[in-house]
Design an enzyme around this catalytic site. Structure first.
Site, PDB file in Angstrom:
ATOM      1  N   ALA A  58      46.740   0.242   3.103  1.00 50.75           N
ATOM      2  CA  ALA A  58      46.978   0.848   1.787  1.00 50.75           C
ATOM      3  C   ALA A  58      47.988   1.971   1.894  1.00 50.75           C
ATOM      4  O   ALA A  58      47.905   2.805   2.788  1.00 50.75           O
ATOM      5  CB  ALA A  58      45.671   1.394   1.221  1.00 50.75           C
ATOM      6  N   ASP A  59      48.944   1.992   0.992  1.00 53.41           N
ATOM      7  CA  ASP A  59      49.834   3.142   0.931  1.00 53.41           C
ATOM      8  C   ASP A  59      49.391   4.029  -0.242  1.00 53.41           C
ATOM      9  O   ASP A  59      48.366   3.764  -0.867  1.00 53.41           O
ATOM     10  CB  ASP A  59      51.304   2.714   0.811  1.00 53.41           C
ATOM     11  CG  ASP A  59      51.577   1.918  -0.452  1.00 53.41           C
ATOM     12  OD1 ASP A  59      52.651   1.292  -0.513  1.00 53.41           O
ATOM     13  OD2 ASP A  59      50.730   1.901  -1.374  1.00 53.41           O
ATOM     14  N   SER A  60      50.180   5.055  -0.550  1.00 54.54           N
ATOM     15  CA  SER A  60      49.729   6.008  -1.564  1.00 54.54           C
ATOM     16  C   SER A  60      49.624   5.355  -2.934  1.00 54.54           C
ATOM     17  O   SER A  60      48.728   5.681  -3.717  1.00 54.54           O
ATOM     18  CB  SER A  60      50.666   7.202  -1.612  1.00 54.54           C
ATOM     19  OG  SER A  60      51.996   6.769  -1.679  1.00 54.54           O
TER      20      SER A  60
ATOM     21  N   ARG B 256      57.494  -5.032  -6.150  1.00 52.62           N
ATOM     22  CA  ARG B 256      56.074  -4.664  -6.104  1.00 52.62           C
ATOM     23  C   ARG B 256      55.457  -4.708  -7.496  1.00 52.62           C
ATOM     24  O   ARG B 256      55.944  -4.083  -8.427  1.00 52.62           O
ATOM     25  CB  ARG B 256      55.927  -3.264  -5.535  1.00 52.62           C
ATOM     26  CG  ARG B 256      54.480  -2.892  -5.453  1.00 52.62           C
ATOM     27  CD  ARG B 256      54.292  -1.561  -4.824  1.00 52.62           C
ATOM     28  NE  ARG B 256      52.867  -1.343  -4.614  1.00 52.62           N
ATOM     29  CZ  ARG B 256      52.343  -0.692  -3.593  1.00 52.62           C
ATOM     30  NH1 ARG B 256      53.147  -0.173  -2.689  1.00 52.62           N
ATOM     31  NH2 ARG B 256      51.045  -0.541  -3.470  1.00 52.62           N
TER      32      ARG B 256
END
Lengths: 139, 332
Positions: free
Chosen positions: A88-90, B188
């Site tokens: 997980a990133d921010s 994304r």
């Protein structure tokens, strides 16, 4: 060495699983992110005694995390699972928090949101917030 | 050495008020990548015994003032297990332990590449002698931001910051001022509605700006760009997220570039929110590998206020290949 029957020496956990006292000595942020891509302010050393979240809360948090990070069913999640270790990133962390807010009908402070690093921490925060909700709102 | 094949000059830009003043002009130098790859070693041709560190990382001069060097790795381009093994030999035990904590082979590999990128990049900026990437030591500032412990190694006091996604890992390096970088996959997808997300976390001005973009795809892209710019600022600031919650500052998009506006905390008239847009920070937003947005933020040195930031981008596979991608000035 004399052998003692294990049952006489065992310290069984309380049968009520949800009540567990633990001490949080140092929730350091040092080891959160392997690549140090996202760092967080280190918390002061503190001694804290609190009750851990219910297993069902931990389970619900795990489900949300699994969905957000698109984890395969092979990836086993535990309460101690770290978001960063799961990739997980921010941005993921913030999305997870938003999903938790929707699921549990709570509102998380931004700074709290960024400081959640494990499933357990998320579950604990959720139960804390749910408990603090005004009585009129119910749960 | 790097070969610079083709120069495509560009005309300067005016300042953000739309006027053109000679001293404001930002010259764009774009060095087009026409295959100017510098292949250092063909590792596959060398036996294990022959490899050594000192010749594998060509030394570079330090970034100058107002310059950020941006290095990136594409994990998909690194497949050789022997190369990965060599990389793992560069890491400290703590770093190796953290790589092992990552859940899954791909995450482990990317974590390894991230530390490799940091160590090998910093090692390039040597002064007199070759620096062994393994010898570098790191510490954290009082807020937890990783820094080079340059006093204990024999290297220049560089600032660095790293960011990674599944498919790209980047490291920014500066000399005089702190730097923050953030990269995101252009494609994304956000699971929540973009405006709902923005209302929750971004500043009011940013929400208003996003709301004017009608095409959902364009809106999503702008949201991602803003995210990287905001993240880059918080990371450059180096005081943790709580020092600059996202809704307390605005990244303003101007024809010339990006600017930081801080909402003042205390005003005499609560209805009057004074915004300070001189910022004190420089921003650059670029696209890397056609697939990612990358934001760079550096502190504005008082002497340099208003001057453009120069960014030099290189793609690398450490010990194998370095490729100069571009050199560009970014105005504010």
């Amino acid at each position: 060495m004399a052998s003692l029957s294990t049952t006489s020496l065992s310290f069984k956990a309380p049968s009520i699983q949800s009540t567990r006292i633990y001490q949080v000595l140092h929730k350091a942020s040092s080891f959160k992110s392997i690549s140090f891509g996202r760092f967080q302010s280190s918390k002061r050393l503190r001694l804290q005694i609190s009750c851990a979240a219910k297993p069902e809360t931990v389970q619900k948090v795990g489900d949300i995390v699994r969905e957000q990070l698109a984890l395969s069913t092979d990836t086993a999640l535990t309460a101690e699972s770290k978001f960063s270790a799961l990739g997980a990133d921010s941005l993921d962390t913030v999305e997870i928090v938003m999903a938790l807010e929707e699921k549990f009908d709570i509102s998380v402070e931004e700074t709290d949101a960024q400081n959640i690093t494990t499933i357990q921490e998320a579950a604990d925060l959720i139960e804390d917030l749910v408990q603090k909700k005004p009585a009129a709102q119910g749960s | 050495m790097e070969e610079e094949k083709k120069f495509v000059g560009g005309w300067g830009k005016g300042n953000k008020m739309g006027e053109r003043r000679p001293e404001d002009i930002c010259w764009k130098e774009r060095w087009v990548d026409v295959g100017s790859a510098v292949r250092l070693l063909d590792l596959s041709a060398m036996s294990q015994m022959q490899r050594s560190f000192s010749i594998d990382l060509p030394s570079l001069r330090l970034p100058s003032r107002r310059e950020t060097h941006l290095w990136y790795i594409l994990p998909d381009e690194v497949k050789s297990t022997s190369l990965l093994k060599r990389y793992s030999q560069l890491l400290s035990q703590t770093e190796k332990d953290r790589v092992d904590q990552m859940r899954g082979d791909e995450l482990k590999k990317n974590a390894l590449l991230a530390r490799t990128l940091v160590r090998t990049t910093i090692a390039r900026y040597q002064t007199n002698e070759a620096v062994d990437p393994r010898s570098l030591m790191f510490k954290k500032n009082m807020y937890g931001k990783p820094e080079l412990d340059w006093q204990n190694c024999n290297v220049q006091p560089l600032h660095f910051n790293i960011s990674h996604t599944d498919s790209l890992i980047a490291c920014g390096v500066t000399v005089h001022v702190p730097v923050g970088i953030d990269v995101e996959d252009k494609e994304r997808k956000i699971k929540h509605d973009v405006l709902t997300f923005a209302k929750r976390f971004y500043s009011a001005d940013e929400v208003n700006c996003l709301a004017t973009i009608l095409d959902p795809e364009a809106q999503r892209k702008e949201f991602i760009k803003l995210w990287t710019l905001k993240e880059a600022y918080v990371k450059a600031l180096g005081k943790g997220f709580s020092a600059a919650p996202f809704n307390t500052f605005t990244i303003q998009s101007n024809p010339g570039g990006y600017n930081l506006c801080k909402t003042s905390e205390i005003t005499a008239n609560p209805l009057e929110e004074t915004k300070k847009c001189n910022g004190g920070w420089k921003f650059a937003l670029l696209e890397l590998a056609d697939s990612h947005y990358a934001a760079v933020c550096t502190e504005d040195d008082q002497a340099d206020e208003g001057a453009p930031m120069r960014v030099i981008v290189r793609k690398t596979i450490p010990f194998v290949e370095d490729q100069l991608i571009l050199k560009e000035y970014f105005c504010n």
